[in-house]
Design a protein around this motif. Structure first.
Motif, mmCIF file in Angstrom:
data_model
loop_
_atom_site.group_PDB
_atom_site.id
_atom_site.type_symbol
_atom_site.label_atom_id
_atom_site.label_comp_id
_atom_site.label_asym_id
_atom_site.label_seq_id
_atom_site.Cartn_x
_atom_site.Cartn_y
_atom_site.Cartn_z
ATOM 1 N N MET A 85 0.837 -1.192 0.000
ATOM 2 C CA MET A 85 0.000 0.000 0.000
ATOM 3 C C MET A 85 0.876 1.247 0.000
ATOM 4 O O MET A 85 1.934 1.266 0.596
ATOM 5 N N ILE A 86 0.394 2.262 -0.707
ATOM 6 C CA ILE A 86 1.169 3.499 -0.831
ATOM 7 C C ILE A 86 0.316 4.681 -0.400
ATOM 8 O O ILE A 86 -0.840 4.788 -0.804
ATOM 9 N N LYS A 87 0.876 5.535 0.423
ATOM 10 C CA LYS A 87 0.163 6.743 0.831
ATOM 11 C C LYS A 87 1.116 7.929 0.669
ATOM 12 O O LYS A 87 2.225 7.897 1.196
ATOM 13 N N VAL A 88 0.666 8.941 -0.040
ATOM 14 C CA VAL A 88 1.434 10.174 -0.185
ATOM 15 C C VAL A 88 0.564 11.266 0.405
ATOM 16 O O VAL A 88 -0.548 11.497 -0.072
ATOM 17 N N GLN A 89 1.028 11.879 1.475
ATOM 18 C CA GLN A 89 0.134 12.745 2.239
ATOM 19 C C GLN A 89 0.899 13.866 2.937
ATOM 20 O O GLN A 89 2.090 13.758 3.186
ATOM 21 N N ALA A 90 0.184 14.937 3.250
ATOM 22 C CA ALA A 90 0.776 16.046 3.998
ATOM 23 C C ALA A 90 0.772 15.721 5.504
ATOM 24 O O ALA A 90 1.670 16.121 6.244
ATOM 25 N N GLU A 91 -0.223 14.969 5.952
ATOM 26 C CA GLU A 91 -0.418 14.727 7.381
ATOM 27 C C GLU A 91 0.607 13.747 7.952
ATOM 28 O O GLU A 91 1.149 12.926 7.231
ATOM 29 N N ASP A 92 0.809 13.855 9.241
ATOM 30 C CA ASP A 92 1.632 12.903 9.977
ATOM 31 C C ASP A 92 0.887 11.560 10.040
ATOM 32 O O ASP A 92 -0.281 11.469 9.666
ATOM 33 N N PHE A 93 1.583 10.532 10.521
ATOM 34 C CA PHE A 93 0.959 9.216 10.651
ATOM 35 C C PHE A 93 1.330 8.630 12.010
ATOM 36 O O PHE A 93 2.306 9.032 12.625
ATOM 37 N N ASP A 94 0.529 7.673 12.435
ATOM 38 C CA ASP A 94 0.747 7.014 13.722
ATOM 39 C C ASP A 94 1.498 5.706 13.464
ATOM 40 O O ASP A 94 0.935 4.760 12.901
ATOM 41 N N VAL A 95 2.774 5.672 13.848
ATOM 42 C CA VAL A 95 3.624 4.522 13.537
ATOM 43 C C VAL A 95 3.051 3.228 14.103
ATOM 44 O O VAL A 95 2.988 2.199 13.425
ATOM 45 N N GLY A 96 2.612 3.279 15.354
ATOM 46 C CA GLY A 96 2.083 2.081 16.006
ATOM 47 C C GLY A 96 0.863 1.544 15.281
ATOM 48 O O GLY A 96 0.767 0.335 15.013
ATOM 49 N N ARG A 97 -0.031 2.460 14.942
ATOM 50 C CA ARG A 97 -1.257 2.025 14.270
ATOM 51 C C ARG A 97 -0.949 1.464 12.879
ATOM 52 O O ARG A 97 -1.509 0.452 12.469
ATOM 53 N N GLU A 98 -0.026 2.131 12.156
ATOM 54 C CA GLU A 98 0.311 1.665 10.799
ATOM 55 C C GLU A 98 0.920 0.262 10.852
ATOM 56 O O GLU A 98 0.616 -0.598 10.026
ATOM 57 N N LEU A 99 1.803 0.039 11.825
ATOM 58 C CA LEU A 99 2.444 -1.272 11.948
ATOM 59 C C LEU A 99 1.425 -2.340 12.326
ATOM 60 O O LEU A 99 1.474 -3.470 11.837
ATOM 61 N N GLU A 100 0.518 -1.966 13.205
ATOM 62 C CA GLU A 100 -0.492 -2.925 13.630
ATOM 63 C C GLU A 100 -1.408 -3.299 12.461
ATOM 64 O O GLU A 100 -1.698 -4.470 12.229
ATOM 65 N N ASN A 101 -1.823 -2.268 11.699
ATOM 66 C CA ASN A 101 -2.700 -2.517 10.554
ATOM 67 C C ASN A 101 -2.032 -3.385 9.492
ATOM 68 O O ASN A 101 -2.690 -4.155 8.795
ATOM 69 N N LEU A 102 -0.717 -3.230 9.381
ATOM 70 C CA LEU A 102 0.010 -3.912 8.314
ATOM 71 C C LEU A 102 -0.128 -5.429 8.409
ATOM 72 O O LEU A 102 -0.311 -6.108 7.400
ATOM 73 N N SER A 103 -0.030 -5.959 9.616
ATOM 74 C CA SER A 103 -0.045 -7.418 9.749
ATOM 75 C C SER A 103 -1.358 -7.925 10.341
ATOM 76 O O SER A 103 -1.584 -9.134 10.401
ATOM 77 N N SER A 104 -2.210 -6.995 10.725
ATOM 78 C CA SER A 104 -3.450 -7.396 11.393
ATOM 79 C C SER A 104 -4.300 -8.298 10.499
ATOM 80 O O SER A 104 -4.543 -7.998 9.330
ATOM 81 N N GLY A 105 -4.715 -9.427 11.052
ATOM 82 C CA GLY A 105 -5.571 -10.354 10.303
ATOM 83 C C GLY A 105 -4.802 -11.258 9.360
ATOM 84 O O GLY A 105 -5.400 -12.103 8.701
ATOM 85 N N ASN A 106 -3.493 -11.101 9.249
ATOM 86 C CA ASN A 106 -2.706 -11.968 8.368
ATOM 87 C C ASN A 106 -1.772 -12.817 9.223
ATOM 88 O O ASN A 106 -0.683 -12.403 9.599
ATOM 89 N N LEU A 107 -2.219 -14.028 9.519
ATOM 90 C CA LEU A 107 -1.462 -14.886 10.438
ATOM 91 C C LEU A 107 -0.280 -15.557 9.756
ATOM 92 O O LEU A 107 0.482 -16.275 10.391
ATOM 93 N N GLY A 108 -0.115 -15.305 8.455
ATOM 94 C CA GLY A 108 1.074 -15.803 7.751
ATOM 95 C C GLY A 108 2.286 -14.919 7.963
ATOM 96 O O GLY A 108 3.405 -15.286 7.600
#
Lengths: 83, 162
Positions: free
Chosen positions: B1-24
């Motif tokens: 996934m690619i995001k190009v944005q002016a806003e800051d991001f939440d590192v913890g949330r992004e990392l959690e979302n990345l693997s969430s639901g993918n048990l592989g």
């Protein structure tokens, strides 16, 4: 042809974006740059040192030998510094 | 996934979302780039990141696709900010998730190295002497060059166009 300029090339050329009628003699990026160098002081300055000018045609990095045509979108910019 | 944005991001949330639901996913590697307060001897008040939006999306998608041909990856995330940023602000975030650590760590390294030489972003630093455009570093080309032969899959020269 739509031409875009970024970073200090935009500042030196004094323009961010323009649409030009492409001279028939211009068929490559190198020829387009030669044509740009004759367009006045700002352009001459922007294209003075082609070693630090990078080019994209239709949003893809290309070399100076790449062909260009009237329907292309061409962008000129310095080496990228993201990340 | 690619995001190009002016806003800051939440590192913890992004990392959690990345693997969430993918048990592989067995490992996630990430890199975060920040604005420093010094460039050489000069102090930096802020920097403004300019980019070429239509090309940025394409270039980052190509980098993601290239990583996927080289390593067996479950997920990839690239976030790149633009606009005015101050020292300490996050600029870029890349993360790779894979079944095993090697692919995740190598892919993450590859993503940030190639992004540096391929993605159309430019930095304008605000210094006490005025604005100055950041020069590209030859060390960045070297760092990207190491991946021309390393890694799996197709070999591609990042500087082939030059």
């Amino acid at each position: 042809m739509r031409i875009l300029y970024f970073a200090w090339l935009r500042e030196k050329a004094g323009i961010a974006e323009e649409t030009i009628s492409l001279p028939q003699t211009v068929t490559t990026v190198a020829e387009l740059i030669e044509w740009q160098q004759q367009r006045g002081e700002g352009f001459a300055e922007a294209f003075a040192d082609t070693a630090v000018v990078k080019v994209a045609v239709n949003q893809e990095h290309v070399g100076f030998d790449h062909p260009v045509s009237a329907k292309d979108e061409v962008a000129f910019f310095p080496p990228v510094t993201g990340g | 996934m690619i995001k190009v944005q002016a806003e800051d991001f939440d590192v913890g949330r992004e990392l959690e979302n990345l693997s969430s639901g993918n048990l592989g996913v067995g490992g996630v590697s990430c890199f975060i780039g920040l604005v420093r307060d010094m460039a050489g001897d000069e102090s930096i008040q802020a920097m403004t990141l300019e980019h070429y939006p239509e090309m940025t999306e394409k270039a980052l998608a190509k980098i993601e696709a290239e990583a996927r041909t080289r390593w067996p990856l479950e997920e990839i995330l690239i976030i790149h900010r633009y606009g005015r940023l101050e020292p300490g602000d996050r600029i870029v975030f890349v993360a790779a998730a894979s079944a095993h650590r090697e692919a995740a760590i190598e892919a993450c390294h590859f993503l940030i190295d190639w992004l540096k030489t391929q993605a159309p972003f430019w930095k304008l630093e605000e210094t006490p002497d005025g604005g100055q455009w950041v020069d590209a570093r030859s060390s960045d080309d070297k760092a990207a060059g190491r991946w021309v032969t390393a890694g799996r899959g197709a070999e591609k020269d990042p500087d082939a166009a030059e």
